[in-house]
Design a protein around this motif. Structure first.
Motif, PDB file in Angstrom:
ATOM      1  N   ALA A 167       0.831  -1.211   0.000  1.00 13.62           N
ATOM      2  CA  ALA A 167       0.000   0.000   0.000  1.00 13.62           C
ATOM      3  C   ALA A 167       0.859   1.252   0.000  1.00 13.62           C
ATOM      4  O   ALA A 167       0.558   2.228  -0.692  1.00 13.62           O
ATOM      5  N   ASP A 168       1.952   1.228   0.763  1.00 12.43           N
ATOM      6  CA  ASP A 168       2.861   2.383   0.813  1.00 12.43           C
ATOM      7  C   ASP A 168       3.508   2.622  -0.538  1.00 12.43           C
ATOM      8  O   ASP A 168       3.683   3.767  -0.967  1.00 12.43           O
ATOM      9  N   ARG A 169       3.863   1.537  -1.211  1.00 13.72           N
ATOM     10  CA  ARG A 169       4.491   1.657  -2.529  1.00 13.72           C
ATOM     11  C   ARG A 169       3.514   2.261  -3.535  1.00 13.72           C
ATOM     12  O   ARG A 169       3.866   3.145  -4.316  1.00 13.72           O
ATOM     13  N   ILE A 170       2.273   1.781  -3.521  1.00 18.75           N
ATOM     14  CA  ILE A 170       1.245   2.306  -4.420  1.00 18.75           C
ATOM     15  C   ILE A 170       1.005   3.783  -4.134  1.00 18.75           C
ATOM     16  O   ILE A 170       0.890   4.606  -5.054  1.00 18.75           O
ATOM     17  N   ALA A 171       0.952   4.140  -2.845  1.00 23.81           N
ATOM     18  CA  ALA A 171       0.729   5.542  -2.477  1.00 23.81           C
ATOM     19  C   ALA A 171       1.868   6.424  -2.965  1.00 23.81           C
ATOM     20  O   ALA A 171       1.648   7.541  -3.443  1.00 23.81           O
ATOM     21  N   ALA A 172       3.102   5.926  -2.858  1.00 28.46           N
ATOM     22  CA  ALA A 172       4.270   6.694  -3.306  1.00 28.46           C
ATOM     23  C   ALA A 172       4.233   6.895  -4.818  1.00 28.46           C
ATOM     24  O   ALA A 172       4.548   7.984  -5.319  1.00 28.46           O
ATOM     25  N   GLU A 212       1.162  12.282  -9.473  1.00 26.18           N
ATOM     26  CA  GLU A 212       0.477  13.564  -9.288  1.00 26.18           C
ATOM     27  C   GLU A 212       1.463  14.723  -9.387  1.00 26.18           C
ATOM     28  O   GLU A 212       1.147  15.771  -9.969  1.00 26.18           O
ATOM     29  N   LYS A 213       2.662  14.526  -8.822  1.00 25.48           N
ATOM     30  CA  LYS A 213       3.683  15.567  -8.883  1.00 25.48           C
ATOM     31  C   LYS A 213       4.115  15.821 -10.324  1.00 25.48           C
ATOM     32  O   LYS A 213       4.266  16.972 -10.752  1.00 25.48           O
ATOM     33  N   SER A 257      -3.889   1.537 -11.223  1.00 23.94           N
ATOM     34  CA  SER A 257      -4.156   1.488  -9.790  1.00 23.94           C
ATOM     35  C   SER A 257      -5.095   2.606  -9.375  1.00 23.94           C
ATOM     36  O   SER A 257      -6.018   2.415  -8.607  1.00 23.94           O
ATOM     37  N   VAL A 258      -4.876   3.809  -9.918  1.00 25.71           N
ATOM     38  CA  VAL A 258      -5.740   4.946  -9.603  1.00 25.71           C
ATOM     39  C   VAL A 258      -7.150   4.673 -10.085  1.00 25.71           C
ATOM     40  O   VAL A 258      -8.132   4.926  -9.378  1.00 25.71           O
TER      41      VAL A 258
END
Length: 230
Positions: A62-67, A73-74, A222-223
């Protein structure tokens, strides 16, 4: 019956019994091996299932996907500001362009100067690789006001802006050995030294060569999956 014949018959019966017993033992061993392999396979499947249900592993995923989402987005935000490509601007656009980004590199050029075309080639390549910095160019003939204000007397002139303030400049090729055949890497290293682009790691270079497109699709998928689940 002849004693020798009786002895031979008994011997043959004994040999047959031994072979039969050996055959039974071999068959039992094969069955045992098959059971052992089946048991091992089940054990591996159980271990894999347990691994997939591991909360720590799920958190890492989950952390990897969030990163990856945050990075995507950046990148999109930077692209909206004009990062990621080497663009021509006008004198009227100049102030908004250099003040609208943390770091901006502007090449003041003349369209007939051969050395300006060399700079264009290298900056175009770097713009695609260093998204955190904006790369732009401005025709000196069409920007007399800023040419005077910035004291530009020699072309090509590359000025480095931080939050709209000119903090450094590259005049001609004097910082690049004074020759026309300097490499993009040489200019990249110079800009890294001056703190205007970040040094890229080898795995980032590999992504730029092809893997980044695949990763972008993975992030997008994923998004979309998360949006669908909502």
């Amino acid at each position: 019956m002849d004693p020798d014949s009786v002895k031979s018959t008994l011997s043959n019966l004994a040999f047959g019994n031994v072979m039969a017993a050996a055959a039974r033992d071999y068959q039992k061993e094969l069955v045992a091996q098959q059971k052992s392999q089946a048991s091992s396979s089940v054990s591996q499947e159980v271990d894999l299932d347990e691994l997939m249900d591991d909360p720590e592993l799920e958190k890492l995923h989950a952390d990897r996907i969030a990163a990856l989402k945050k990075e995507a987005e950046k990148r999109e935000a930077m692209k909206k500001k004009g990062h990621g490509e080497y663009r021509e601007i006008t004198e009227g656009d100049f102030l908004g362009e250099v003040t609208g980004s943390e770091k901006a590199i502007c090449h003041f050029y003349h369209h007939e100067f051969y050395r300006c075309k060399i700079v264009d080639k290298h900056l175009k390549s770097l713009a695609q690789r260093h998204l955190d910095t904006k790369f732009i160019k401005l025709d000196a003939e069409n920007a007399p006001f800023f040419i005077t204000k910035l004291g530009i007397k020699t072309l090509p002139c590359v000025i480095l802006f931080r939050r709209g303030i000119a903090v450094d400049r590259l005049i001609g090729f004097q910082d690049l050995g004074g020759k026309d055949d300097f490499s993009t890497k040489a200019l990249e290293n110079l800009l890294i030294k001056k703190g205007f682009i970040s040094e890229k790691k080898q795995d980032e270079d590999e992504e730029d060569d092809g893997n980044h497109e695949n990763r972008r699709w993975a992030v997008r998928s994923s998004v979309n999956s998360d949006s669908d689940s909502d």
